[in-house]
Structures are given as structure tokens and as C-alpha cells.
Design a protein around this motif. Structure first.
Motif, short mmCIF file in Angstrom:
data_model
loop_
_atom_site.label_atom_id
_atom_site.label_comp_id
_atom_site.label_asym_id
_atom_site.label_seq_id
_atom_site.Cartn_x
_atom_site.Cartn_y
_atom_site.Cartn_z
N THR A 1 0.85 -1.19 0.00
CA THR A 1 0.00 0.00 0.00
C THR A 1 0.88 1.24 0.00
N PRO A 2 0.59 2.23 -0.85
CA PRO A 2 1.41 3.45 -0.87
C PRO A 2 1.48 4.11 0.49
N LYS A 3 2.67 4.57 0.83
CA LYS A 3 2.90 5.22 2.13
C LYS A 3 3.12 6.71 1.89
N LEU A 4 2.43 7.52 2.65
CA LEU A 4 2.53 8.98 2.54
C LEU A 4 2.90 9.57 3.89
N PRO A 5 3.58 10.71 3.91
CA PRO A 5 3.89 11.36 5.19
C PRO A 5 2.62 11.76 5.92
N ALA A 6 2.71 11.85 7.22
CA ALA A 6 1.56 12.24 8.03
C ALA A 6 1.03 13.60 7.58
N GLY A 7 -0.29 13.68 7.48
CA GLY A 7 -0.92 14.95 7.13
C GLY A 7 -1.13 15.17 5.65
N VAL A 8 -0.51 14.36 4.81
CA VAL A 8 -0.65 14.54 3.36
C VAL A 8 -1.96 13.92 2.89
N THR B 1 -4.18 13.15 -0.47
CA THR B 1 -4.04 13.07 -1.92
C THR B 1 -5.19 13.80 -2.62
N GLY B 2 -4.94 14.19 -3.85
CA GLY B 2 -5.92 14.89 -4.66
C GLY B 2 -5.49 14.87 -6.11
N GLU B 3 -6.10 15.71 -6.92
CA GLU B 3 -5.76 15.73 -8.34
C GLU B 3 -4.31 16.14 -8.58
N ARG B 4 -3.78 16.97 -7.68
CA ARG B 4 -2.43 17.49 -7.89
C ARG B 4 -1.44 17.02 -6.82
N VAL B 5 -1.89 16.20 -5.91
CA VAL B 5 -1.02 15.64 -4.87
C VAL B 5 -1.25 14.12 -4.87
N PHE B 6 -0.22 13.36 -5.17
CA PHE B 6 -0.43 11.92 -5.29
C PHE B 6 0.88 11.16 -5.10
N HIS B 7 0.71 9.85 -4.87
CA HIS B 7 1.85 8.93 -4.74
C HIS B 7 2.32 8.51 -6.13
N ASN B 8 3.56 8.09 -6.22
CA ASN B 8 4.12 7.78 -7.53
C ASN B 8 3.63 6.45 -8.12
N PHE C 1 6.28 2.16 0.29
CA PHE C 1 5.07 1.38 0.49
C PHE C 1 5.08 0.72 1.86
N GLN C 2 3.93 0.29 2.30
CA GLN C 2 3.81 -0.47 3.54
C GLN C 2 3.07 -1.77 3.23
N PRO C 3 3.38 -2.84 3.97
CA PRO C 3 2.77 -4.14 3.67
C PRO C 3 1.29 -4.18 4.02
N LEU C 4 0.67 -5.27 3.60
CA LEU C 4 -0.73 -5.53 3.88
C LEU C 4 -1.02 -5.39 5.38
N ASP C 5 -2.15 -4.73 5.70
CA ASP C 5 -2.59 -4.62 7.09
C ASP C 5 -3.18 -5.96 7.50
N LEU C 6 -2.34 -6.80 8.08
CA LEU C 6 -2.72 -8.18 8.37
C LEU C 6 -3.86 -8.26 9.37
N ARG C 7 -3.78 -7.44 10.41
CA ARG C 7 -4.84 -7.47 11.42
C ARG C 7 -6.20 -7.07 10.83
N ALA C 8 -6.16 -6.14 9.89
CA ALA C 8 -7.42 -5.67 9.30
C ALA C 8 -8.13 -6.78 8.53
N ILE C 9 -7.38 -7.54 7.74
CA ILE C 9 -8.04 -8.60 6.96
C ILE C 9 -8.38 -9.81 7.81
N LEU C 10 -7.59 -10.07 8.85
CA LEU C 10 -7.89 -11.21 9.72
C LEU C 10 -9.02 -10.94 10.69
N GLY C 11 -9.24 -9.66 11.03
CA GLY C 11 -10.32 -9.32 11.95
C GLY C 11 -10.17 -10.04 13.28
#
Length: 431
Positions: free
Chosen positions: A167-174, A176-183, A346-356
């Protein structure tokens, strides 16, 4: 998708990028060698409408950073029908590729190779579907899947292999929008820009992707300023020397897994320059030559701001505003741009989220990382007799190849061996 699958398959793969594609190939090759009664059934779910591999990052001229021999099969089975060389032969380009005298194909060609392999392998893939939860019934896993048509269904399997990608990783507070995005979708976002008004772009990041985006923008918009911003004083060269590359050897996984946590941290720190915040030296030299040439001509378009950081971008009606702060001097320069691109990893899959709730029956270390067996199987409570395998998110336990292409062929074989042995044991116990 085939209609002959049993109600409960042996293996359910979540995600169908290169890692689980490699697994599907290894499964097909294993099934071809064993009697029909010993064959493993499998199914995969993928949220994309078809197979793809970072299409928004297929920049013109960008090449792979690993040898073509580290494809989906060669290091496990040199006689496989799924090697890159077999792909070249099928495409009628083998001789032409040999004449290139390179180990590093273009990223565009490797994407075509992966797509060719995905079309060739006889795998059951449910595209346009997202796995939203995994539960253990006491006998098998139930995976909840939401389709792009808004439907929900439950798939059942004895084992699951999670390869949810990065998953794309962005600095805190950023935001995204039409002119601000991950690569990771830079080409798509550039095509969708509302307008090019200011002829100015900012690229944040010090790694290979950041440098490639910087070079691409400089070429694509010949009238625009392009600013690179990162915390280092300059780009650091990637270490792809022969001995350093041994950290990606299949044998290195065994070394890493048997090491103490302290030694693992040391080994990753020693070799971060092979993969993180590092750039191929020829590209560094090319960018420096471009910048120096502009200094000579006086027509500056390329600016590399080392030892610097950016403020949180602020989109306005006219564009996006960002401030570049040179940390040693405190000097600040505010830029009104057409876009700010974050190549911040990037950051890896949120394992806890999918495992619930199933995460309660899984073992995690004090730092939150999952505890994993050598065969990439998550450690679980005794009541969870099915296997949860991880393709990715195991750098802390298995080393730098965890989320990279380098070890897919060998890892796929190891996974199949483990899955097959567990299936055979289960068959014996249930007789």
C-alpha cells in the motif's frame, strides 16, 4: 473461472500479483507430476479487473533492477514453460534480446512477460473481487469476498495464502488529490491533471522511483521546472555488487531466519542500500549531468534540494503550494506547482485488518510484526489447524526478499511443498 472447483478448495490465494502468480505456476507444475488424487485445488481472488503489475509506474525507458533469470520459475525449474527465456521465444524476440547483451529488460517488457504468464497458466482467478475478511470455522477458512458488482460471497479453503501487495505510504498529514499523489500511479495521475499552468513539479523521495519520476518529468515537460526534495544531501547509489547481492540469494533466507532478532536488524541495516532509498548510479550521474549542463547554460529547470523537507502541500484553485525547507540553513522557498508527487515507499498488507477477530488466534511479536514459521506460515493457536501463509510482510523474519521479485520462484516452490505436505497429513488424519 472454472465451474468444477470443489466446495472447499485446498488453497485460496488472496491477491494475484507476481507472488501468487508464481505460486499458481508452481502448483500447476507440481500437479502435473503427481497422480490425479494427489493434486491440489486452488483459487485466487484479485481486486483488479485483470492481471496487472504497477501499470501506472511503467515509465518509458525504465529498466528492471534484477536479472531476467530471477523470473517466475527459472531458479526453481530451469525447464519450466514459464521462464523469461521461454516468453522471449514465444514472442519471437529471443535472438534480438540476446543481441541487447543485458540482464535487465525494460520494466514494460517484464510487465508483458508477467501478463503472458498469467494468460498461460491454468489458474482459477476471480478478478474484480476484494477479500474483506478471513474466518476459521474449526474445519476450514471462510473468506468473505466483495465483487465489483456490489455482491458478496463466501469462499472456503483449507489453507489461505495472503499476498495483498503493498500500500502506498505517505507522510503524516498529506491528503491526496488531483495534484497531490503517490508515484505508484504517476502516469495515470499526470494524464488526469486538470491543467498545466505553472510548469513546475515537485518530487519528494530519494529512491529509485523518485529519481525515475524526476527524469521522466524533466523529459516529458521540456518547459517545466522539476524539483527533487529529500532529506539526504544527495542521491545514494544502489549497491548491486556481486557480494552484496548475495543477500537476495535463496540460501540467505535460511541464514536470516535462523539469526537472532538483533542480528537480523544488523543485516538489514548493512544492506539497506541494495533496495531502500538508493538509486542506480548511471541514473544519478545522468541527472547530475543534466543539472550541471543547465547551470552552464543558465537555463535552469532541474533542481535537486538535498538536506531538505517539504511542508504539507496545500491545493488551491490555481495549483498546489508547497514550501521547501533547507534544514541546515533554515532557508525556505515556497513553490506554486502543477503537482507534488510523493515517491515515499510502500507499507505491507494490514494483516490485522483482513484477519479481523481471527487475529486474536495469531501470534504477533511485541513490535506488532507477525510470528512466522520458516515456510512462511503464520503462527496460530492450536485450534486453528489450517495454514495462513504470507507472501510479503515477512522482511523481519525472512529478510529483504520478502516483498521483492528476487525470490519468487524458489519461495513458490517452498510454499507448494509445505501446502502439499499439510494436505497429505490432513488426508491421513481424516481417513
Amino acid at each position: 473461472m472454472a465451474n468444477t472447483l470443489p466446495d472447499v478448495v485446498d488453497i485460496l490465494g488472496v491477491g494475484y500479483g507476481p507472488s501468487n502468480l508464481g505460486l499458481a505456476i508452481a502448483l500447476e507444475e507440481r500437479n502435473a507430476r503427481v497422480p490425479a488424487g494427489d493434486r491440489l485445488t486452488s483459487m485466487f481472488v484479485e481486486r483488479q479487473p485483470g492481471f496487472t503489475w504497477h501499470p501506472g509506474m511503467l515509465l518509458p525507458g525504465a529498466t528492471m533492477q534484477i536479472s531476467f533469470l530471477k523470473d517466475l520459475a527459472t531458479q526453481r525449474n530451469t525447464g519450466s514453460e514459464y521462464t523469461f527465456l521461454e516468453y522471449l521465444s514465444q514472442r519471437g524476440r529471443l535472438t534480438h534480446f540476446i543481441n541487447l547483451q543485458t540482464f535487465f529488460p525494460s520494466r514494460l517488457e517484464f510487465h508483458d512477460y508477467l501478463t503472458w504468464a498469467a494468460d498461460k497458466v491454468a489458474a482459477d482467478v476471480l478478478y474484480g473481487s476484494s477479500a474483506t475478511g478471513v474466518a476459521w470455522t474449526g474445519e476450514h477458512f471462510e473468506v468473505t469476498v466483495d465483487t465489483s458488482e456490489g455482491e458478496s460471497r463466501t469462499l472456503r479453503s483449507r489453507d489461505v495464502v495472503l499476498a495483498g501487495g503493498l500500500t502506498p505510504k505517505l507522510p503524516a498529514g498529506v491528503v491526496t488529490g488531483e495534484r497531490v499523489f503517490h508515484n505508484h500511479r504517476v502516469l495515470d495521475h499526470l494524464e488526469g491533471l486538470p491543467a498545466i499552468r505553472h510548469q513546475r513539479f515537485v518530487v519528494v523521495g530519494a529512491g529509485q522511483s523518485a529519481a525515475e519520476v524526476l527524469a521522466h518529468l524533466h523529459e516529458r515537460y521540456p518547459g517545466a521546472e522539476v524539483h527533487a526534495v529529500f532529506g539526504k544531501y544527495g542521491y545514494s547509489p544502489a549497491d548491486d555488487s556481486p557480494y552484496a547481492n548475495r543477500v537476495f540469494d535463496p540460501e540467505a533466507v535460511d541464514d536470516f531466519y535462523t539469526s537472532s532478532p538483533q542480528l537480523r536488524e544488523q543485516l538489514i541495516a548493512y544492506h539497506r542500500s541494495t533496495n531502500y532509498s538508493a538509486v542506480d548510479l548511471p541514473l544519478i550521474e545522468e541527472l547530475y549531468e543534466r543539472e550541471y549542463g543547465e547551470r552552464v547554460s543558465g537555463d535552469r529547470r532541474l533542481f535537486v534540494h538535498g538536506a531538505s523537507e517539504v511542508s504539507t502541500p496545500r491545493e488551491t484553485g490555481a495549483g498546489v503550494e508547497v514550501s521547501v525547507h533547507h534544514r541546515p540553513t533554515g532557508r525556505k522557498n515556497t513553490l506554486l506547482c502543477d503537482a507534488v508527487i510523493f515517491a515515499t515507499g510502500f507499507q505491507p498488507l494490514d494483516l490485522r485488518a483482513i484477519l479481523g477477530s481471527l487475529a486474536q488466534d495469531c501470534r504477533f511479536a511485541a513490535d506488532g510484526t507477525p510470528e512466522v514459521h520458516r515456510d512462511y506460515r503464520l503462527r496460530t493457536a492450536e485450534n486453528v489447524t489450517g495454514g495462513i501463509y504470507l507472501q510479503g510482510g515477512t522482511e523481519h523474519s525472512h529478510g529483504l526478499t520478502s516483498s521483492l521479485l528476487s525470490n519468487i520462484a524458489v519461495r513458490s516452490g517452498e510454499l507448494v511443498d509445505s501446502l502439499a505436505s499439510r494436505a497429505m497429513l490432513d488426508a491421513v488424519l481424516t481417513r
